[in-house]
Design an enzyme around this catalytic site. Sequence first.
Site, short mmCIF file in Angstrom:
data_model
loop_
_atom_site.label_atom_id
_atom_site.label_comp_id
_atom_site.label_asym_id
_atom_site.label_seq_id
_atom_site.Cartn_x
_atom_site.Cartn_y
_atom_site.Cartn_z
CB CYS A 1 10.29 -0.09 2.58
SG CYS A 1 10.79 0.71 1.06
CD GLU B 1 -5.50 -6.12 0.14
OE1 GLU B 1 -4.62 -6.05 -0.73
OE2 GLU B 1 -5.38 -6.81 1.17
CB SER C 1 4.64 -7.34 5.99
OG SER C 1 3.82 -8.42 5.63
CD GLU D 1 8.03 -2.83 8.44
OE1 GLU D 1 7.43 -3.88 8.17
OE2 GLU D 1 8.61 -2.15 7.58
CE LYS E 1 -3.02 -8.45 -4.55
NZ LYS E 1 -3.44 -7.48 -3.50
CG PHE F 1 -0.32 0.43 2.51
CD1 PHE F 1 -0.09 1.77 2.80
CD2 PHE F 1 0.07 -0.51 3.45
CE1 PHE F 1 0.51 2.17 3.98
CE2 PHE F 1 0.67 -0.13 4.64
CZ PHE F 1 0.89 1.21 4.90
P1 NAD Z 1 1.37 -6.65 3.10
O1 NAD Z 1 2.37 -7.75 3.22
O2 NAD Z 1 0.25 -6.63 4.07
O3 NAD Z 1 0.67 -6.69 1.64
C1 NAD Z 1 1.44 -6.71 0.46
C2 NAD Z 1 0.66 -7.46 -0.62
O4 NAD Z 1 0.49 -8.81 -0.21
C3 NAD Z 1 -0.74 -6.90 -0.87
O5 NAD Z 1 -0.96 -6.87 -2.27
C4 NAD Z 1 -1.67 -7.87 -0.15
O6 NAD Z 1 -2.90 -8.02 -0.82
C5 NAD Z 1 -0.89 -9.17 -0.16
N1 NAD Z 1 -1.06 -9.97 1.06
C6 NAD Z 1 -1.00 -9.52 2.34
N2 NAD Z 1 -1.14 -10.55 3.21
C7 NAD Z 1 -1.27 -11.68 2.47
C8 NAD Z 1 -1.45 -13.06 2.79
N3 NAD Z 1 -1.49 -13.49 4.06
N4 NAD Z 1 -1.58 -13.94 1.78
C9 NAD Z 1 -1.51 -13.53 0.49
N5 NAD Z 1 -1.35 -12.22 0.13
C10 NAD Z 1 -1.22 -11.30 1.11
O7 NAD Z 1 2.19 -5.28 3.10
P2 NAD Z 1 1.57 -3.81 3.18
O8 NAD Z 1 1.06 -3.57 4.54
O9 NAD Z 1 0.70 -3.54 2.02
O10 NAD Z 1 2.90 -2.95 2.95
C11 NAD Z 1 3.74 -2.53 3.98
C12 NAD Z 1 4.93 -3.45 4.12
O11 NAD Z 1 5.69 -3.46 2.90
C13 NAD Z 1 5.92 -3.00 5.19
O12 NAD Z 1 6.34 -4.13 5.89
C14 NAD Z 1 7.06 -2.40 4.39
O13 NAD Z 1 8.32 -2.43 5.04
C15 NAD Z 1 7.07 -3.28 3.20
N6 NAD Z 1 7.74 -2.67 2.07
C16 NAD Z 1 8.98 -3.11 1.76
C17 NAD Z 1 9.68 -2.53 0.72
C18 NAD Z 1 11.06 -2.99 0.37
O14 NAD Z 1 11.63 -2.47 -0.57
N7 NAD Z 1 11.62 -3.96 1.07
C19 NAD Z 1 9.09 -1.49 -0.01
C20 NAD Z 1 7.80 -1.06 0.34
C21 NAD Z 1 7.13 -1.66 1.39
#
Ligand code: NAD
Length: 507
Positions: A288, A182, A233, A390, A179, A155
């Site tokens: 991030c 959401e 994450s 985090e 994808k 997000f």
């Molecule tokens: P998230 O892991 O909740 O979601 C990321 C994606 O995975 C979304 O599209 C979501 O629909 C999907 N998803 C989430 N949980 C899932 C599950 N259990 N099963 C299948 N799909 C699932 O992450 P977020 O909250 O959207 O984003 C924030 C996180 O992203 C933070 O931890 C941040 O550090 C990380 N991030 C990392 C970088 C990097 O370069 N390492 C860059 C940006 C963000």
Amino acid sequence: MMTPNDPRTLHHHVDGGWTVAPGTATIEDRDPATGELLAHVPLGTAADVDAAVQAARRAQARWRGTPPQIRARALYRLRDALGARRDELAALVTRDMGKTLDDARAEVGRGIESVEAAMGGPQLLKGQNLEGIATGVDVELFRQPVGVVAAITPFNFPAMIPMWFLPYALMAGNGFVLKPSEQVPLTADLYLEIIAGIDEIPAGLVNMVHGAHDAVNAILDHPGIDAVSFVGSAATARYVATRATETGKRVQALGGAKNAFVILPDADPKTVASGVVGSAFGAAGQRCLAGSVAVLVGTREQQDAQLRTIVDAAAILRTGPGDDPATDVCPVVSSDARSRLVAEIETVAGHDEIELVLDGRTAGPGAGGADLGPTILDRVPRDHRVATEELFGPVLAVVRADDLDDALAFTNASRYGNSTILFTESGGAAREFRAKADSGMLGVNIGVAAPIAWMPFGGWKDSIDADLHANGEDALRFYTRTKVVTTRWATSGGAPAAETTTGGMRF
Ligand code: NAD
């Protein structure tokens, strides 16, 4: 296929058109600053993913034969089309995700920069060769597309992160399925509208399926998807990497972070204050690369002096809606995210050692229930979760260290390794830090050390499950497979070349 007649009900974009099956379940997308309902987001199913993959595969069969310089020209068009709608994209990012307009403009600029880096693809896709490895025998290495690739995005950077993948995947000759998160689906929707208007990008080559876990699982299990790029994450990254590997896919999964600032006593206090505050509280700590733990080095007095400048700079930040030019700290992504962060702050409030020196709860929840001001927690024990895990909000933990080695002992013990930042005026200390810090992206006297698009973007340890990082040359390597061809031709006189033995191998 349907066209979107109700702008508040989003559609997938498959095979060049907007589509959603009747009766598809939806979830709500709200503006975090106001709580306004922005859209109903369809929860894509395995059938939606399958349709997107089939379309991508059909289009890719032709696209892979399109000369690389023509593919690059399609990206020039994409770069110009995104540039023409830069302000509209930025306003959408602010509305959907919450960050300030300045931040959103910078993010959109970063996304465009990735397209520009991918435009140099013909140079980077060139192979290798070695002539005459035996009599009449040459060897050549080619880079060929992996096929159909998917990107699953988070997000916090709805405009930038899809562009870490999409332009490079296309440049390398692949079909693409996105994808998006959401929680922030609107920017991706506009991207698909823009792409659909570019004649040089064939219909069906780029597809988008909205949704959450089911859509992700369908991507991970689909035999027609050859590679998956993920950002989110750490727990989801590990899950995605494991499941994609089980189904035989190439995968790069970028995960979470706990980025530290190491502040040496000789550091310029103004540079420290602006760098730390901009990084820890900009975008409400939801980058991030946001620093979320400050390691103060030196004597007690030196440590306290650096902390005072940080607290003073943070205390005057204004929390509010992202579209207000006076706002420094935007809302977090949702009222649920705020509740989770407030619960973390409440847990440490009664702690024996931890001191709450700045309490962001006093900013109030705001109209959307998602405001949280800058929060600083001092004297956090090194093994406490606010110093190690985090939280992804405007919360800065402060720990104390005797010297650079002691600080690095703490930062290098982290399970994450996205970014570490050093503040100092000493070149020798900076050099030592560069050699010893266990992170993929380091900064010196810079609050957010985000590499430009021509460099790879990625961390170490639990911040990534991948061999190759995102962006730059790494991206083109991830989206291509190498093929090595060994060839023998008759000599110019027409006689077949003699067989030769090289190192025991007969050619
Ligand atoms: P998230 O892991 O909740 O979601 C990321 C994606 O995975 C979304 O599209 C979501 O629909 C999907 N998803 C989430 N949980 C899932 C599950 N259990 N099963 C299948 N799909 C699932 O992450 P977020 O909250 O959207 O984003 C924030 C996180 O992203 C933070 O931890 C941040 O550090 C990380 N991030 C990392 C970088 C990097 O370069 N390492 C860059 C940006 C963000």
